[in-house]
Scaffold this active site. Sequence first.
Site, mmCIF file in Angstrom:
data_model
loop_
_atom_site.group_PDB
_atom_site.id
_atom_site.type_symbol
_atom_site.label_atom_id
_atom_site.label_comp_id
_atom_site.label_asym_id
_atom_site.label_seq_id
_atom_site.Cartn_x
_atom_site.Cartn_y
_atom_site.Cartn_z
ATOM 1 N N CYS A 120 0.810 -1.217 0.000
ATOM 2 C CA CYS A 120 0.000 0.000 0.000
ATOM 3 C C CYS A 120 0.844 1.267 0.000
ATOM 4 C CB CYS A 120 -0.931 0.006 1.206
ATOM 5 S SG CYS A 120 -2.067 -1.405 1.264
ATOM 6 N N HIS A 253 -2.966 6.988 4.217
ATOM 7 C CA HIS A 253 -3.432 5.794 3.514
ATOM 8 C C HIS A 253 -4.797 5.402 4.058
ATOM 9 C CE1 HIS A 253 -3.841 1.872 1.879
ATOM 10 N NE2 HIS A 253 -3.519 1.236 2.999
ATOM 11 N N ASN A 283 -9.941 -0.046 1.185
ATOM 12 C CA ASN A 283 -8.491 0.043 1.036
ATOM 13 C C ASN A 283 -8.123 -0.369 -0.384
ATOM 14 O OD1 ASN A 283 -5.716 -0.309 1.067
ATOM 15 N ND2 ASN A 283 -5.663 -1.470 2.975
#
Length: 330
Positions: A120, A253, A283
């Site tokens: 990520c 994030h 996500n």
Amino acid sequence: MIGTAQAGVAISVTGLGCKVPDRVVTNDELKQYVDTSDEWIRERTGIRERRMASRDEALSDLALPASRDALAQAGVNGKDVDLLIVATVTPDMAFPSTAAILADRLGAVDAAAYDLAAGCTGFVYALAQAYGMLAVGLAKRALVVGGDILSRILDWDDRSTLVLFGDGAGAVVLEAVPEQGFLGFELGADGAGGANLWLPGSGSRIFDDPDRLVKMNGPEVFKFATRILVHSAEEIMERCGITIDDVDVYVPHQANRRIIDHATKKLGVPSEKVVVNVDRYGNTSSGSIPLALADAALDGRLQPGKLVLMTGMGAGLTWGSALIRWTAPV
């Protein structure tokens, strides 16, 4: 790894674009696969829906329109790009790289093109690499894409991962500008924690009957994320000589609303400065930060001159932060 921008070299984002699949998957829809509920998911993650790619969509199919929009905003064409980096853990295939495929479709015939895998955190890693290559003169204009189609590698019987992730991609153009853009970067990795979020059987290491689906130790990843989001942000701000009061837009994030809220509280960021879209997208891994940047641009917070702090963390385990004085038009 940490460092400030090179003196006398101003590199910034001049174009931004994003793309998500059309299919919206609500929490209620996931009840047919695992024992869950809309209330359970919202309470623990803040997610109410996510986007998921259709069977015939690969990452390059999302990256292409996102890239075209970024190039159009920057006022350049594909042929003007000489560096193309795609941050992803779900490329179209192992090779050729998705970046090479994308370069061909964009007409970036002179571009160096490669994929980068940092979970990520991939988008922040790719930004730092592109900045470095432009700052030393190896390239003049870069296209950086962050995106993933994580629905391809999820275990649809595993509630702990299925409810968290979605698909999407974002792209930015980087080039020299008259006034300073990027101020600095902080990047890191802890391979000792890699088994807390991993994809066994996806490479050359042989496993016995691997299913090649995401495995995650949720509690350990949560502890890592809540600590490292704050630590990385504090490190880069200290190195660049600024405080959280100087930051106009905070883009964490989008892993989990509880993680974002924890970091926001610890850092002391007012809620109106924090970009949150995890409720709509879940996500999206490497696509998370560019999608959040696009939302900030749409709601008017991403104005030229605003100081933007981006921080990511993910599989690896990796983390990274970037500080930029925004220069792109809105």
